[in-house]
Design a protein around this motif. Structure first.
Motif, PDB file in Angstrom:
ATOM      1  N   GLY A   5      38.214  43.082  26.281  1.00  0.00           N
ATOM      2  CA  GLY A   5      37.188  43.517  25.345  1.00  0.00           C
ATOM      3  C   GLY A   5      35.818  43.679  25.969  1.00  0.00           C
ATOM      4  N   TRP A   6      35.757  43.962  27.270  1.00  0.00           N
ATOM      5  CA  TRP A   6      34.457  44.051  27.930  1.00  0.00           C
ATOM      6  C   TRP A   6      34.242  45.387  28.640  1.00  0.00           C
ATOM      7  CZ3 TRP A   6      38.095  40.285  28.195  1.00  0.00           C
ATOM      8  CH2 TRP A   6      38.980  40.295  29.278  1.00  0.00           C
ATOM      9  N   LEU A   7      35.036  46.398  28.263  1.00  0.00           N
ATOM     10  CA  LEU A   7      34.765  47.767  28.690  1.00  0.00           C
ATOM     11  C   LEU A   7      34.030  48.480  27.562  1.00  0.00           C
ATOM     12  CD1 LEU A   7      38.247  48.665  30.203  1.00  0.00           C
ATOM     13  CD2 LEU A   7      36.146  48.254  31.497  1.00  0.00           C
ATOM     14  N   THR A   8      33.192  49.452  27.899  1.00  0.00           N
ATOM     15  CA  THR A   8      32.462  50.186  26.861  1.00  0.00           C
ATOM     16  C   THR A   8      33.323  51.325  26.315  1.00  0.00           C
ATOM     17  OG1 THR A   8      31.483  51.802  28.381  1.00  0.00           O
ATOM     18  CG2 THR A   8      30.305  49.696  28.073  1.00  0.00           C
TER      19      THR A   8
ATOM     20  N   ASP B  26      42.483  42.989  37.546  1.00  0.00           N
ATOM     21  CA  ASP B  26      41.168  43.533  37.881  1.00  0.00           C
ATOM     22  C   ASP B  26      40.204  43.451  36.702  1.00  0.00           C
ATOM     23  OD1 ASP B  26      41.488  44.149  40.589  1.00  0.00           O
ATOM     24  OD2 ASP B  26      42.498  46.028  40.131  1.00  0.00           O
ATOM     25  N   ALA B  27      40.729  43.593  35.491  1.00  0.00           N
ATOM     26  CA  ALA B  27      39.877  43.454  34.312  1.00  0.00           C
ATOM     27  C   ALA B  27      39.348  42.037  34.185  1.00  0.00           C
ATOM     28  CB  ALA B  27      40.650  43.842  33.052  1.00  0.00           C
ATOM     29  N   MET B  28      40.164  41.053  34.533  1.00  0.00           N
ATOM     30  CA  MET B  28      39.718  39.668  34.486  1.00  0.00           C
ATOM     31  C   MET B  28      38.645  39.399  35.533  1.00  0.00           C
ATOM     32  SD  MET B  28      40.973  38.131  31.999  1.00  0.00           S
ATOM     33  CE  MET B  28      42.268  38.306  30.776  1.00  0.00           C
ATOM     34  N   ARG B  29      38.788  40.029  36.699  1.00  0.00           N
ATOM     35  CA  ARG B  29      37.731  39.902  37.708  1.00  0.00           C
ATOM     36  C   ARG B  29      36.432  40.517  37.192  1.00  0.00           C
ATOM     37  NH1 ARG B  29      41.370  41.849  42.887  1.00  0.00           N
ATOM     38  NH2 ARG B  29      42.256  39.823  43.423  1.00  0.00           N
TER      39      ARG B  29
ATOM     40  N   GLU C  30      40.284  53.777  36.426  1.00  0.00           N
ATOM     41  CA  GLU C  30      41.245  54.627  37.132  1.00  0.00           C
ATOM     42  C   GLU C  30      42.680  54.143  36.923  1.00  0.00           C
ATOM     43  OE1 GLU C  30      39.825  54.582  41.131  1.00  0.00           O
ATOM     44  OE2 GLU C  30      38.375  56.203  40.806  1.00  0.00           O
ATOM     45  N   LEU C  31      42.883  52.834  36.915  1.00  0.00           N
ATOM     46  CA  LEU C  31      44.227  52.289  36.694  1.00  0.00           C
ATOM     47  C   LEU C  31      44.705  52.549  35.271  1.00  0.00           C
ATOM     48  CD1 LEU C  31      43.992  48.882  38.605  1.00  0.00           C
ATOM     49  CD2 LEU C  31      45.441  50.834  39.195  1.00  0.00           C
TER      50      LEU C  31
ATOM     51  N   ALA D   8      34.763  48.141  37.637  1.00  0.00           N
ATOM     52  CA  ALA D   8      34.849  48.946  36.422  1.00  0.00           C
ATOM     53  C   ALA D   8      35.531  50.282  36.726  1.00  0.00           C
ATOM     54  CB  ALA D   8      33.461  49.183  35.839  1.00  0.00           C
ATOM     55  N   LYS D   9      35.133  50.903  37.822  1.00  0.00           N
ATOM     56  CA  LYS D   9      35.752  52.173  38.220  1.00  0.00           C
ATOM     57  C   LYS D   9      37.231  51.993  38.497  1.00  0.00           C
ATOM     58  CE  LYS D   9      35.460  55.861  41.675  1.00  0.00           C
ATOM     59  NZ  LYS D   9      34.784  56.347  42.916  1.00  0.00           N
TER      60      LYS D   9
END
Length: 215
Positions: free
Chosen positions: A154-157, A187-190, A100-101, A95-96
């Protein structure tokens, strides 16, 4: 797309075998680990640490199994120390990294936030990725569609997206075509594999296309 977020329509590159499932799959859907100097298991999200790589699917069930059944030691052929709460640790690290990216993409003009700006990028086809806060209003999110041939995150707050854009909260964001975009998507998919499935507000424009690096 698999539950871990891997999409076989994109260019997956080299493959490796998952310690937990035994499945050979693209490295993009795996998390690499190495054994540190004191025998500890170290996540290598950037894939650049020296040493023999140990790979596990970017899914919570696979990571928990690898930790519980001592599969890292078997793969490394030596005793190892696995961090407690490995899946939770990796979720926080990923998530971090994604935040950052996205922040770097914003600073280089590859990302925008806010309903009107995102809508504008979608209309002019500048956007290749639509990002919407997991905890945002469902009704508001359905007003925007995933870019044709693009991707959806769609899975970040709202707080996490806000951090990426230097705001308190952000509900809608979009990524363009810059060189950072494939890394963010990967990385988002991971991260998705560790947080569970999340469906886009609307899939009318999501055709499962590829995000390519420039050049």
């Amino acid at each position: 797309m698999t539950r871990g977020g891997r999409d076989h329509t994109r260019e997956d590159g080299p493959e490796r075998k998952c310690l937990a499932t035994g499945e050979v799959q693209p490295k993009t859907g795996l998390i690499r680990f190495v054994v540190g100097p004191e025998g500890q298991i170290v996540p290598d999200l950037a894939g650049k640490l020296p040493g023999r790589g140990l790979y596990v699917s970017s899914e919570r069930t696979a990571l928990d199994k690898a930790a519980k059944k001592n599969l890292f030691a078997r793969g490394a052929k030596q005793p190892v120390q696995v961090p407690e709460g490995l899946s939770d640790l990796l979720e926080q690290m990923l998530a971090k990294r994604v935040i950052e990216l996205i922040s770097l993409a914003r600073k280089s003009g590859e990302a925008v936030a806010g309903y009107e700006k995102v809508k504008g990028w979608l209309q002019t086809e500048e956007a290749t990725v639509l990002i919407q806060a997991e905890d945002g209003s469902g009704r508001g999110k359905t007003k925007l569609s995933t870019p044709y041939g693009g991707r959806y995150i769609g899975w970040l707050t709202a707080d996490e997206l806000g951090s990426a854009f230097g705001r308190q909260t952000v509900i809608h964001a979009a990524l363009g075509t810059g060189g950072l975009v494939p890394r963010i998507v990967e990385d988002a998919m991971r991260l998705k594999g560790l947080r569970g499935p999340s469906q886009p507000a609307t899939t009318s424009g999501d055709r499962g296309g590829k995000i390519r690096r420039k050049g």
